[in-house]
Structure formats: C-alpha cells, structure tokens
Design a protein around this motif. Structure first.
Motif, PDB file in Angstrom:
ATOM      1  N   PHE A 157      -4.437  -2.570  -8.125  1.00  0.00           N
ATOM      2  CA  PHE A 157      -5.701  -3.296  -8.087  1.00  0.00           C
ATOM      3  C   PHE A 157      -6.750  -2.563  -8.918  1.00  0.00           C
ATOM      4  O   PHE A 157      -7.453  -3.166  -9.730  1.00  0.00           O
ATOM      5  N   LYS A 158      -6.862  -1.248  -8.734  1.00  0.00           N
ATOM      6  CA  LYS A 158      -7.843  -0.458  -9.481  1.00  0.00           C
ATOM      7  C   LYS A 158      -7.543  -0.463 -10.976  1.00  0.00           C
ATOM      8  O   LYS A 158      -8.464  -0.531 -11.793  1.00  0.00           O
ATOM      9  N   VAL A 159      -6.259  -0.425 -11.342  1.00  0.00           N
ATOM     10  CA  VAL A 159      -5.878  -0.492 -12.767  1.00  0.00           C
ATOM     11  C   VAL A 159      -6.348  -1.822 -13.355  1.00  0.00           C
ATOM     12  O   VAL A 159      -6.951  -1.865 -14.434  1.00  0.00           O
ATOM     13  N   GLY A 160      -6.083  -2.915 -12.655  1.00  0.00           N
ATOM     14  CA  GLY A 160      -6.505  -4.229 -13.126  1.00  0.00           C
ATOM     15  C   GLY A 160      -8.017  -4.352 -13.203  1.00  0.00           C
ATOM     16  O   GLY A 160      -8.562  -4.891 -14.169  1.00  0.00           O
ATOM     17  N   LEU A 161      -8.715  -3.844 -12.194  1.00  0.00           N
ATOM     18  CA  LEU A 161     -10.171  -3.908 -12.180  1.00  0.00           C
ATOM     19  C   LEU A 161     -10.767  -3.094 -13.325  1.00  0.00           C
ATOM     20  O   LEU A 161     -11.705  -3.542 -13.990  1.00  0.00           O
ATOM     21  N   ASN A 162     -10.208  -1.935 -13.585  1.00  0.00           N
ATOM     22  CA  ASN A 162     -10.695  -1.110 -14.701  1.00  0.00           C
ATOM     23  C   ASN A 162     -10.483  -1.814 -16.039  1.00  0.00           C
ATOM     24  O   ASN A 162     -11.333  -1.743 -16.929  1.00  0.00           O
ATOM     25  N   LYS A 163      -9.352  -2.487 -16.177  1.00  0.00           N
ATOM     26  CA  LYS A 163      -9.089  -3.250 -17.398  1.00  0.00           C
ATOM     27  C   LYS A 163     -10.130  -4.361 -17.566  1.00  0.00           C
ATOM     28  O   LYS A 163     -10.630  -4.598 -18.661  1.00  0.00           O
ATOM     29  N   ALA A 164     -10.462  -5.018 -16.469  1.00  0.00           N
ATOM     30  CA  ALA A 164     -11.479  -6.078 -16.505  1.00  0.00           C
ATOM     31  C   ALA A 164     -12.843  -5.504 -16.876  1.00  0.00           C
ATOM     32  O   ALA A 164     -13.583  -6.100 -17.662  1.00  0.00           O
ATOM     33  N   CYS A 223       0.840  -1.198   0.000  1.00  0.00           N
ATOM     34  CA  CYS A 223       0.000   0.000   0.000  1.00  0.00           C
ATOM     35  C   CYS A 223       0.875   1.247   0.000  1.00  0.00           C
ATOM     36  O   CYS A 223       1.938   1.229   0.615  1.00  0.00           O
ATOM     37  N   PRO A 224       0.509   2.286  -0.702  1.00  0.00           N
ATOM     38  CA  PRO A 224      -0.733   2.495  -1.439  1.00  0.00           C
ATOM     39  C   PRO A 224      -0.683   1.976  -2.888  1.00  0.00           C
ATOM     40  O   PRO A 224      -1.706   1.913  -3.553  1.00  0.00           O
ATOM     41  N   GLN A 225       0.495   1.605  -3.375  1.00  0.00           N
ATOM     42  CA  GLN A 225       0.625   1.144  -4.759  1.00  0.00           C
ATOM     43  C   GLN A 225      -0.190  -0.131  -5.010  1.00  0.00           C
ATOM     44  O   GLN A 225      -0.681  -0.343  -6.108  1.00  0.00           O
ATOM     45  N   LEU A 226      -0.362  -0.953  -3.999  1.00  0.00           N
ATOM     46  CA  LEU A 226      -1.160  -2.172  -4.115  1.00  0.00           C
ATOM     47  C   LEU A 226      -2.587  -1.833  -4.545  1.00  0.00           C
ATOM     48  O   LEU A 226      -3.130  -2.429  -5.483  1.00  0.00           O
ATOM     49  N   PHE A 227      -3.192  -0.860  -3.877  1.00  0.00           N
ATOM     50  CA  PHE A 227      -4.574  -0.486  -4.200  1.00  0.00           C
ATOM     51  C   PHE A 227      -4.652   0.160  -5.580  1.00  0.00           C
ATOM     52  O   PHE A 227      -5.597  -0.100  -6.342  1.00  0.00           O
ATOM     53  N   VAL A 228      -3.665   0.958  -5.918  1.00  0.00           N
ATOM     54  CA  VAL A 228      -3.635   1.610  -7.242  1.00  0.00           C
ATOM     55  C   VAL A 228      -3.575   0.558  -8.349  1.00  0.00           C
ATOM     56  O   VAL A 228      -4.338   0.609  -9.321  1.00  0.00           O
TER      57      VAL A 228
END
Length: 90
Positions: free
Chosen positions: A38-45, A31-36
């Motif tokens: 995660f959001k990048v991957g989720l947006n791609k999905a 954290c905080p890069q972990l959450f960032v």
C-alpha cells in the motif's frame, strides 16, 4: 501564443489530471506485506501526482491503512461491495 491555444492546453492538462488514476492490486497480500505494498503504491501516486485506486478484498483487514490515511488527512473512499479503496490526491 493565441488565447484559444492556451485555453486548449489548460483544458488538456486539467482533463488529463482528472482521468488519470493509478491502480494497485493488493488482493494477494496479507499483513504486514499488505501495508508495505500500500505504501509503495501511495508513494508512486505522490511522485506522479495522481490519485490511486487500490484493489482489495473483503477478507483483508485494512484497518491499519484506514488509520494511516485518517492520521495523514488523505481524502479516501472505501467501497467494500466493489472491493476498492480510492485515494484522491489534492
């Protein structure tokens, strides 16, 4: 188009949706890069309309990610033994 061909095309589309899953490796982040990431991957999905599997490790705290997914009512599964977080997009 013959009915058989239409059914075959429908089956292929449905099958492709079931087996296709993105993978995002979060094991190297904290954290905080972990959450960032995660959001990048989720947006791609979300853009590709595919479910996603996040590779995590047991040393990471994913409480913020879990809270986010619950708040936004995502269907997800955490397997700490396999170190995987799956997010299913409906």
């Amino acid at each position: 188009m013959p009915i058989r061909l239409r059914l075959l095309n429908l089956f292929i589309l449905l099958f492709a949706k079931v087996v296709s899953m993105l993978v995002c490796d979060l094991r190297e982040y904290q954290c905080p890069q972990l959450f960032v990431q995660f959001k990048v991957g989720l947006n791609k999905a979300l853009l590709t309309k595919q479910s996603i599997k996040f590779m995590i490790n047991n040393k990471q705290s994913i409480r913020d990610i879990q809270r986010f997914l619950e708040k936004h009512q995502y269907h997800f599964e955490i397997d700490l033994e396999l170190e995987i977080l799956k997010v299913e997009l409906m």
